[in-house]
Design an enzyme around this catalytic site. Structure first.
Site, PDB file in Angstrom:
ATOM      1  N   THR A 208       0.860  -1.192   0.000  1.00  0.00           N
ATOM      2  CA  THR A 208       0.000   0.000   0.000  1.00  0.00           C
ATOM      3  C   THR A 208       0.890   1.233   0.000  1.00  0.00           C
ATOM      4  O   THR A 208       1.379   1.637  -1.035  1.00  0.00           O
ATOM      5  CB  THR A 208      -0.957  -0.009   1.200  1.00  0.00           C
ATOM      6  OG1 THR A 208      -0.210  -0.184   2.393  1.00  0.00           O
ATOM      7  CG2 THR A 208      -1.972  -1.137   1.073  1.00  0.00           C
ATOM      8  N   LYS A 234       4.045  -6.999   3.887  1.00  0.00           N
ATOM      9  CA  LYS A 234       3.820  -5.612   3.535  1.00  0.00           C
ATOM     10  C   LYS A 234       3.641  -4.832   4.808  1.00  0.00           C
ATOM     11  O   LYS A 234       3.236  -5.373   5.839  1.00  0.00           O
ATOM     12  CB  LYS A 234       2.626  -5.455   2.612  1.00  0.00           C
ATOM     13  CG  LYS A 234       1.286  -5.764   3.191  1.00  0.00           C
ATOM     14  CD  LYS A 234       0.659  -4.622   3.961  1.00  0.00           C
ATOM     15  CE  LYS A 234       0.728  -3.345   3.157  1.00  0.00           C
ATOM     16  NZ  LYS A 234       0.424  -2.196   4.039  1.00  0.00           N
ATOM     17  N   THR A 245       1.779  -2.957  11.973  1.00  0.00           N
ATOM     18  CA  THR A 245       0.886  -2.888  10.827  1.00  0.00           C
ATOM     19  C   THR A 245       1.419  -3.687   9.691  1.00  0.00           C
ATOM     20  O   THR A 245       2.291  -3.243   8.997  1.00  0.00           O
ATOM     21  CB  THR A 245       0.819  -1.469  10.351  1.00  0.00           C
ATOM     22  OG1 THR A 245      -0.367  -0.916  10.832  1.00  0.00           O
ATOM     23  CG2 THR A 245       0.792  -1.327   8.895  1.00  0.00           C
ATOM     24  N   GLU A 332       7.024   4.747   6.876  1.00  0.00           N
ATOM     25  CA  GLU A 332       6.573   5.938   6.153  1.00  0.00           C
ATOM     26  C   GLU A 332       7.420   7.153   6.521  1.00  0.00           C
ATOM     27  O   GLU A 332       7.506   7.543   7.680  1.00  0.00           O
ATOM     28  CB  GLU A 332       5.104   6.207   6.460  1.00  0.00           C
ATOM     29  CG  GLU A 332       4.185   5.170   5.840  1.00  0.00           C
ATOM     30  CD  GLU A 332       2.742   5.307   6.273  1.00  0.00           C
ATOM     31  OE1 GLU A 332       1.880   4.765   5.560  1.00  0.00           O
ATOM     32  OE2 GLU A 332       2.473   5.927   7.311  1.00  0.00           O
ATOM     33  N   ASN A 459       0.394  10.792   6.081  1.00  0.00           N
ATOM     34  CA  ASN A 459      -0.811  10.380   6.788  1.00  0.00           C
ATOM     35  C   ASN A 459      -1.849  11.481   6.906  1.00  0.00           C
ATOM     36  O   ASN A 459      -3.040  11.199   7.076  1.00  0.00           O
ATOM     37  CB  ASN A 459      -0.432   9.828   8.168  1.00  0.00           C
ATOM     38  CG  ASN A 459       0.169   8.447   8.051  1.00  0.00           C
ATOM     39  OD1 ASN A 459      -0.537   7.475   7.853  1.00  0.00           O
ATOM     40  ND2 ASN A 459       1.491   8.367   8.118  1.00  0.00           N
ATOM     41  N   THR A 464      -7.170  11.685   1.029  1.00  0.00           N
ATOM     42  CA  THR A 464      -7.509  12.838   0.205  1.00  0.00           C
ATOM     43  C   THR A 464      -6.594  12.959  -1.000  1.00  0.00           C
ATOM     44  O   THR A 464      -6.854  13.740  -1.893  1.00  0.00           O
ATOM     45  CB  THR A 464      -7.440  14.132   1.027  1.00  0.00           C
ATOM     46  OG1 THR A 464      -6.129  14.252   1.603  1.00  0.00           O
ATOM     47  CG2 THR A 464      -8.485  14.122   2.127  1.00  0.00           C
TER      48      THR A 464
END
Length: 464
Positions: A208, A234, A245, A332, A459, A464
């Site tokens: 992702t 992942k 996660t 991230e 994040n 959006t």
């Protein structure tokens, strides 16, 4: 069995090549950068940090072990683009199956479905994984989506529905695009392959926000027989114990009894995926599924106490730790991997808890991103770990730079320490933090990454 936790989705971010190197300090691992054949136009592969041991890395990922095939295709589940978003890992025979799952109370529909399947069946034939929608917090309809997906795969493979496991990752609160998924299944099953390309396409399809795919295969020899363990995972954000996660699929051609296999997976998860942290969020979807085909020819492992079981467990630990470190490395917005090593604790569990406390500290992570050798934050996070120890026995080192000895601060060159952090960040390398809390025999490790401005940006704009 006490399990893990997993993740979310983001539209594909253009990959910026990340140079990778280990710091000058010797580390007990080999760095291997994998290629991703025909899928490299979408995403490249993570470096694999494989601990040293009586094993070697081989090609093939989840298809390296005998009896396994995999595929990954684009099915229209992602918001845009043609990056693969639907994966299938299948076994030619009934495989002994084990799983570990999120501890989040709001567990996703596929997690609930898999837990139910594993409570009634000891074998599995395939794992279906979709990216795009997490199918979490979706109620009864979301659960039915998981059941319908499993049923459709079972019909195409001509196996029982309770032999199909389901994993999902993406935006929480969104059901899977079931029509698109079901319509794509014949093509997905038709694409199954035991090739490296099959494994790589599946590893890419489950990503992702990941900037790199995570895949590994290892071969070792047990009792004179070659055994292979493959895996893919992942995860990049919403990663924090228990079970950071993430999604993971493990395959092996070893023959292992069901009870032993499930305990082995529990132990390896506790030493790997449960020891990584990126942001402190425990996902609704975290799930590891492991399948053992038994096709290697090695006599079945029936006891955890046997020499064969201990050798196999060590190799399994190495594979899962390699994947776990790749996830933390790809956190991230991260610029470096953080490896925290703790020794001298009363036992392994206490050492692991201290290591997790340090790796999870936002202040430690921010200091490393700022290239600030603020070791007081490390000492603080050791102290609030919940583990009792003699503060006068505390030692802390940053790389090869001693910062504290027997509870006393040591003079050190701040510019040298800052340069150590900067070099690690510039090369997307590893920052090593070594801690000793006494003379006990407990040792443990945890992995995290630094906390950057980019993490907030990713994040803040997630849906959006």
């Amino acid at each position: 069995m006490s399990p893990p936790s997993v993740l979310l989705l983001h539209s594909r971010i253009p990959l910026q090549p990340r140079p990778f190197r280990m710091n000058s300090r010797a580390a007990p691992s080999r760095v291997v950068v994998c290629s991703v054949a025909s899928t490299e136009g979408f995403i490249s592969a993570a470096p694999i940090l494989l601990p040293d041991g009586p094993w070697k890395q081989v090609e093939g990922g989840v298809t390296a072990a005998k009896g396994f095939k995999a595929a990954g295709i684009y099915s229209g589940l992602r918001a845009k683009g043609e990056k693969p978003d639907l994966a299938l890992v299948a076994c030619d025979v009934d495989a002994t199956v084990a799983g570990a799952f999120t501890t989040n109370v709001v567990a996703a529909a596929p997690v609930l479905y898999c837990k139910h399947v594993l409570s009634t069946s000891k074998t599995g034939r395939a794992v279906l994984i979709n990216a795009g929608q997490a199918n979490a917090a979706t109620g009864d309809l979301g659960y039915q989506d998981a059941v319908d997906s499993a049923d459709a795969v079972a019909k195409l493979l001509n196996v029982s529905t309770d032999n199909i496991l389901i994993q999902s990752t993406g935006v929480i609160g969104q059901r899977i695009k079931k029509e698109a998924l079901l319509n794509s299944l014949p093509r997905l099953v038709g694409s199954l392959s035991s090739s490296v390309q099959g494994a790589n396409s599946a590893a890419v399809a489950i990503t992702t926000t990941d900037l790199v795919s995570k895949s590994i295969a290892v071969q070792t020899e047990i009792g004179g027989v070659a055994i292979r363990i493959g895996g893919m995972a992942k995860g990049s954000g919403m990663i924090h114990p228990n079970m950071a996660t993430m999604l993971g699929v493990l395959t092996t051609d070893a023959q292992v009894s069901s009870d032993v296999w499930r305990e082995m997976i529990r132990m390896s998860v506790s030493r790997s995926f449960n020891q990584i942290t990126v942001d402190g969020d425990t996902s609704t979807n975290d799930c590891v599924i492991a399948m053992a085909s038994g096709l290697s020819g090695l006599s079945g492992i029936q006891s955890l106490d046997s020499i064969e079981a201990q050798q196999f467990q060590a190799c399994l630990d190495a594979v899962m730790q390699s994947l776990a470190k790749s996830i933390a490395w790809d956190g991230e917005g991260a610029t470096c991997l953080i490896e925290v090593t703790v020794s001298g604790a009363n036992n392994e569990a206490e050492a692991a808890k201290i290591a997790r406390s340090v790796a999870s500290s936002s202040l430690v992570k921010a200091a490393i991103f700022g290239r600030d050798p603020n070791w007081g934050r490390i000492a603080c996070s050791v102290g609030y770990s919940g583990i009792q120890f003699d503060a006068n026995r505390l030692d802390i080192s940053l790389g090869v730079i001693p910062l504290m000895k027997n509870g006393q601060p040591l003079p050190f060159d701040r510019l040298t320490a800052s340069k150590y952090l900067k070099d690690a960040g510039d090369a997307h390398g590893t920052v090593n933090i070594d801690i000793s809390v006494g003379s006990g025999g407990g040792n443990g490790k945890a992995w995290g990454c630094d906390l950057s401005y980019k993490y907030v940006e990713i994040n803040a704009e997630y849906t959006t």
